[in-house]
Motif scaffolding. Structure first.
Motif, PDB file in Angstrom:
ATOM      1  N   LYS A 115       0.856  -1.179   0.000  1.00 42.90           N
ATOM      2  CA  LYS A 115       0.000   0.000   0.000  1.00 42.90           C
ATOM      3  C   LYS A 115       0.892   1.229   0.000  1.00 42.90           C
ATOM      4  O   LYS A 115       1.682   1.421   0.921  1.00 42.90           O
ATOM      5  CB  LYS A 115      -0.917   0.012   1.226  1.00 42.90           C
ATOM      6  CG  LYS A 115      -1.974  -1.049   1.170  1.00 42.90           C
ATOM      7  CD  LYS A 115      -2.979  -0.867   2.279  1.00 42.90           C
ATOM      8  CE  LYS A 115      -4.082  -1.903   2.141  1.00 42.90           C
ATOM      9  NZ  LYS A 115      -5.151  -1.664   3.087  1.00 42.90           N
ATOM     10  N   ALA A 152      -0.896   1.443 -10.455  1.00 41.70           N
ATOM     11  CA  ALA A 152      -0.911   0.060  -9.967  1.00 41.70           C
ATOM     12  C   ALA A 152      -0.681  -0.932 -11.106  1.00 41.70           C
ATOM     13  O   ALA A 152       0.087  -1.887 -10.963  1.00 41.70           O
ATOM     14  CB  ALA A 152      -2.229  -0.225  -9.254  1.00 41.70           C
ATOM     15  N   GLU A 177       2.030  -6.712  -6.596  1.00 39.25           N
ATOM     16  CA  GLU A 177       0.752  -6.031  -6.418  1.00 39.25           C
ATOM     17  C   GLU A 177       0.968  -4.780  -5.574  1.00 39.25           C
ATOM     18  O   GLU A 177       1.658  -4.823  -4.564  1.00 39.25           O
ATOM     19  CB  GLU A 177      -0.257  -6.941  -5.696  1.00 39.25           C
ATOM     20  CG  GLU A 177      -0.696  -8.148  -6.494  1.00 39.25           C
ATOM     21  CD  GLU A 177      -1.612  -7.801  -7.638  1.00 39.25           C
ATOM     22  OE1 GLU A 177      -2.213  -6.709  -7.637  1.00 39.25           O
ATOM     23  OE2 GLU A 177      -1.727  -8.634  -8.560  1.00 39.25           O
ATOM     24  N   GLN A 209      -1.161  -0.991  -4.247  1.00 42.15           N
ATOM     25  CA  GLN A 209      -2.375  -0.162  -4.211  1.00 42.15           C
ATOM     26  C   GLN A 209      -1.931   1.253  -3.835  1.00 42.15           C
ATOM     27  O   GLN A 209      -1.295   1.457  -2.805  1.00 42.15           O
ATOM     28  CB  GLN A 209      -3.356  -0.717  -3.171  1.00 42.15           C
ATOM     29  CG  GLN A 209      -4.617   0.062  -3.051  1.00 42.15           C
ATOM     30  CD  GLN A 209      -5.517  -0.490  -1.952  1.00 42.15           C
ATOM     31  OE1 GLN A 209      -5.141  -1.406  -1.235  1.00 42.15           O
ATOM     32  NE2 GLN A 209      -6.676   0.092  -1.836  1.00 42.15           N
TER      33      GLN A 209
END
Length: 193
Positions: free
Chosen positions: A154, A175, A185, A187
């Motif tokens: 994040k 992203a 991955e 965010q």
């Protein structure tokens, strides 16, 4: 066409794609336009490639790769250059990234005594992350590990830049591009107050 070739430098033997040539021509056009305020900085800037990345429902994002040698100049004009390129390619979000080299743990085979910290996988991925978010800055990072073992990074961006240059609409593009370049991955978000 001769002058646009100076704006595109590929590795030996690699043929430029149509998108590469289109971006090189756009940068050349920006450089020669009389109303441009970044004309002098763009004189020595050239690209090493460009590619399209699919961003779900949002459409496409274009990743423009610059050689690391010219990245210092590009970093100074990154916000203005992105704005100009997005005007030229009105259908896409534009992301600028520097080419960086990752040396594996067998770097001694290549004749090096020590591996610079900037050439490790982690350092290169961190640098790509900094490049991606463009003129805005990262103010925080959290790694969330779910029960099945998958990791989600994040990234919290500077809240001062939330209203600037429609950064909020680019978050899904950031992203998708980060996933394409690093296979991780992530965010991207702004802090909630």
């Amino acid at each position: 066409m001769l002058n646009t070739r100076k704006k595109l430098v590929k590795e030996k033997g690699a043929t430029p794609t149509e998108l590469d040539q289109e971006v090189a021509k756009a940068i050349f056009d920006i450089e020669v336009s009389p109303s441009c305020d970044i004309k002098t900085e763009l004189k020595d800037v050239y690209i090493s490639g460009a590619k399209d990345v699919e961003v779900g429902k949002a459409g496409m994002a274009m990743v423009v790769h610059f050689p690391f040698r010219v990245w210092k100049v590009v970093k100074k004009i990154q916000g203005r250059l992105i704005r100009e390129l997005e005007k030229k390619f009105n259908r896409k979000h534009v992301v600028l990234v520097a080419n960086r080299t990752i040396l594996d743990k067998n770097f001694r085979r290549k004749g090096l005594k020590v591996r610079p910290r900037s050439r490790t996988l982690t350092a290169v991925h961190e640098s790509i992350l900094e490049d991606l978010v463009g003129p805005t800055e990262i103010v925080g990072k959290r790694t969330r590990i779910s029960l099945d073992g998958s990791k989600l990074l994040k990234i919290i961006l500077d809240p001062k830049d939330k209203d600037k240059e429609n950064i909020e609409s680019k978050l899904p593009a950031f992203a998708a591009v980060y996933k394409k370049l690093t296979n991780k991955e992530a965010q991207f978000m702004f802090p909630t107050v």
